[in-house]
Design an enzyme around this catalytic site. Structure first.
Site, PDB file in Angstrom:
ATOM      1  N   ASP A 132       0.832  -1.199   0.000  1.00  0.00           N
ATOM      2  CA  ASP A 132       0.000   0.000   0.000  1.00  0.00           C
ATOM      3  C   ASP A 132       0.871   1.256   0.000  1.00  0.00           C
ATOM      4  OD1 ASP A 132      -2.362   1.474   0.093  1.00  0.00           O
ATOM      5  OD2 ASP A 132      -2.403   1.533   2.276  1.00  0.00           O
ATOM      6  N   ILE A 167      -3.353  -6.347   1.571  1.00  0.00           N
ATOM      7  CA  ILE A 167      -2.865  -6.866   0.290  1.00  0.00           C
ATOM      8  C   ILE A 167      -1.451  -6.355   0.068  1.00  0.00           C
ATOM      9  CG2 ILE A 167      -3.283  -7.071  -2.180  1.00  0.00           C
ATOM     10  CD1 ILE A 167      -6.183  -6.277  -1.701  1.00  0.00           C
TER      11      ILE A 167
END
Length: 322
Positions: A132, A167
């Site tokens: 991220d 993620i």
């Protein structure tokens, strides 16, 4: 067994041992199917004042522009859903992902361990890791790697355990055996996330007006939160979990096994008064290793003050302060 298959088995096995819940791999390419959607979203101003979203448009779509010679995008999910024993009792709310240590640091360390294990087998190779932290369309790549679908709330949802996952990616010039993209959308005609959003940020299935999202308002927006959201932030002072909490797929969520994601410190039990009297030195010592430091002291204090406006709801009836 050829080297590509050996590396595929190695990275997926080791990822599981390091605490990643899922690992999928897709061929590095330009995400042409995302280009028009991203361009339209930006054109409509749905990104609010996140000007950085307008930068590196081509890099967001093509990982080969981020890593020279990139052939593969390894997508990894790591669970942050808390166990039943991990309680958050403060009346002012912080998103579950920020209860423990800063996930950027925790995950990055795991990614470097994983790439180190690959190097022992494959020798030196070119790569970058992402948590991220760069212009990467994480959710789109996770779908391409077969891990799940983009839900009506625009979150990446897995059929097995819902959506409470971070993620991460490894973009590399190594080749692997590639997974098939995830087919289908299993939200059906469910609109719980759309109906539950108090600010109307989810304007349709898979359509997010980020400028109205509570997480944008209390983290990304550096200005004062607009008065139109008075009484609508529902006591969220950092992030928001509403659209995930109401999602039926998250009834399958399992408690995470990463101790660093467990609530770190007594602040998860702070009273409203404790938040209101928070001082800058205490902020630094308590949240220096937390994702909350991203908001900064001034922004967090402003969020606390703005959340106090929610004592009066839209019907005009007062709400209890605790």
């Amino acid at each position: 067994m050829n080297l590509r298959t050996e590396l595929t088995q190695l990275i997926k096995t080791r990822a599981g041992e390091l605490g990643f819940s899922f690992c999928g791999i897709s061929r590095a390419r330009r995400l042409d199917e995302e280009a028009s959607r991203l361009e339209q979203w930006l054109k409509e101003g749905r990104h609010g004042k996140m000007a950085y979203m307008e930068n590196h448009f081509d890099k967001r779509l093509d990982p080969r522009l981020l890593v020279d010679g990139a052939r593969s995008v390894v997508s990894l999910l790591i669970n942050y859903y808390p166990s039943a024993a991990e309680k958050y009792t403060s009346p002012l709310k912080v998103s579950k992902y920020a209860w423990g240590a800063d996930y950027h640091t925790v995950i990055r360390e795991k990614l470097y361990v994983l790439t180190g294990l690959l190097q022992e087998k494959a020798g030196e190779f070119n790569f970058r890791v992402f948590t991220d932290s760069a212009p990467v369309l994480d959710r789109a790549w996770a779908v391409n790697a077969g891990l799940g679908w983009i839900g009506n709330n625009t979150m990446m949802i897995t059929r097995r355990h819902g959506s409470f996952f971070f993620i991460a990616e490894i973009i590399t010039d190594l080749e692997f055996d590639y997974d098939q993209p995830f087919g289908g959308n299993y939200c059906g005609d469910c609109t719980r996330c759309i109906d539950a959003c108090p600010t109307g940020a989810i304007i349709g299935p898979r359509q997010l007006d980020a400028s109205r999202c509570i997480s944008y308002l209390n983290i990304e927006l550096k200005d004062e939160i607009p008065a139109e959201f008075n009484g609508k932030v529902n006591d969220w002072i950092f992030g928001c979990d509403i659209c995930q909490d109401v999602c039926p797929w998250n009834r399958f969520s399992l408690a995470n096994t990463e101790v660093q994601f467990s609530p770190a410190g007594e602040w998860v039990e702070w009273s409203r008064d404790a938040w209101e009297h928070l001082e800058k030195p205490v902020f630094g010592s308590v949240f220096g290793k937390s994702a909350l430091k991203r908001a900064g002291f001034k922004k967090l204090k402003n969020n606390v003050t703005f959340a106090g406006h929610s004592f009066i709801d839209e019907s005009g009836y007062g709400k209890d302060s605790d």
